[in-house]
Write an enzyme that holds these catalytic residues in place. Sequence first.
Site, PDB file in Angstrom:
ATOM      1  N   GLY A   1      43.089  42.870  77.567  1.00  0.00           N
ATOM      2  CA  GLY A   1      43.304  42.557  78.969  1.00  0.00           C
ATOM      3  C   GLY A   1      43.166  43.804  79.823  1.00  0.00           C
ATOM      4  O   GLY A   1      43.176  44.929  79.323  1.00  0.00           O
TER       5      GLY A   1
ATOM      6  N   GLY B   1      43.303  40.979  73.838  1.00  0.00           N
ATOM      7  CA  GLY B   1      42.700  39.753  74.355  1.00  0.00           C
ATOM      8  C   GLY B   1      41.370  39.416  73.730  1.00  0.00           C
ATOM      9  O   GLY B   1      40.977  38.241  73.694  1.00  0.00           O
TER      10      GLY B   1
ATOM     11  N   GLU C   1      49.258  46.888  70.576  1.00  0.00           N
ATOM     12  CA  GLU C   1      50.175  46.753  71.714  1.00  0.00           C
ATOM     13  C   GLU C   1      51.407  47.642  71.648  1.00  0.00           C
ATOM     14  O   GLU C   1      51.903  48.104  72.690  1.00  0.00           O
ATOM     15  CB  GLU C   1      50.603  45.282  71.847  1.00  0.00           C
ATOM     16  CG  GLU C   1      49.508  44.347  72.343  1.00  0.00           C
ATOM     17  CD  GLU C   1      48.523  43.936  71.254  1.00  0.00           C
ATOM     18  OE1 GLU C   1      47.551  43.238  71.573  1.00  0.00           O
ATOM     19  OE2 GLU C   1      48.711  44.327  70.078  1.00  0.00           O
TER      20      GLU C   1
ATOM     21  N   ASP D   1      50.152  39.705  71.213  1.00  0.00           N
ATOM     22  CA  ASP D   1      50.144  38.387  71.859  1.00  0.00           C
ATOM     23  C   ASP D   1      48.826  37.691  71.570  1.00  0.00           C
ATOM     24  O   ASP D   1      48.200  37.948  70.556  1.00  0.00           O
ATOM     25  CB  ASP D   1      50.437  38.525  73.355  1.00  0.00           C
ATOM     26  CG  ASP D   1      49.334  39.247  74.125  1.00  0.00           C
ATOM     27  OD1 ASP D   1      48.612  40.067  73.523  1.00  0.00           O
ATOM     28  OD2 ASP D   1      49.188  38.996  75.341  1.00  0.00           O
TER      29      ASP D   1
END
Length: 345
Positions: free
Chosen positions: A68, A117, A140, A148
Amino acid sequence: MTAETAEILTRVNGTVGFVTLNRPTAINSLTHPMVTRLRQVLTEWAEDGDITAVVLDGAGERGLCAGGDIVAIYHDIRDEGGAKTRRFWYDEYLLNGYISRYPKPYVSLMDGIVMGGGVGVGAHGNTRVVTETTKLAMPEVGIGFIPDVGGTYLLSRAPGSTGLHAALTGAPMSGADAIALGFADHYVPHDALTGFTATIVADGVGTALSAYAVTPPPSAVAQKDWIDDCYAGQTIAEIVSCLRRHDARLANGAADTITARSPIALAVTLEAVRRAGALGTLEDVLAQEYRTSCAALDSHDFVEGIRAMVIDKDRKPKWSPASMPAVTASDVEAYFTGVDVELTF
């Protein structure tokens, strides 16, 4: 036939729809409009009887997608408390779930860098292709965040403790590692991708795989027997202690890597991966991840991690809590229950 927006390129060749993530200078990092457009295109092609397969790739030479747009997230947290990011993640995670259920062959070309992402749009497809240039990671914890985009679903189902190793170190996987850990299915040499996609158009996905997919080299991660031994610890402290005691030099290096990460992000990630293993579906895991992600927006470490690693680039984050012993069970539990948000499929 070709259609174009600034950040998403689409074209149809024969009966195959091609969609290209098109932010090459940012290694195709995802924005909210990209997620919205990708969902729209995939839905249209799913309902189009003339489309038999979809192929996803990334523009430029560096990779499919680096994750992201964390610079945008940083400014959203500081300016609006993360409101835009919550909406972005909501739609992104719904897209991840939709890709996992896609009714037609969905061929993700996970060539080069695939992080965060990028894993979400690539590793939940039904035909996942990697190459010798693949560098796939869920890094992350290095910015005070939690894996995620369905990453904890895949990490929790990797063989032995290899998923925990990948989650807590954020270390990149090779294409061979990605297959061994369940993030990919097929290994196609980088230089063969043009021929591979041309054969999809001419003769279908199955024929293209038969013609171009090769046996991957051995996975380096899967061969490290110390991973299962050391990551069996119940806490981060136990895991690190075992890594430091181990004779393997790489185990000691993993300990050094982990201790540089955000203590709270590490503790929450360990719990998140273990809880994900007990959840039945990807959608269940994505719902859990939405809670932990939204909780991270209110944390000190997420914005501080982005600042240190991406904005100021001093690489000296000041984590809070500053050490693992200072992280309490209630600190961890707050990431799962302390934020009133819900992801509904």
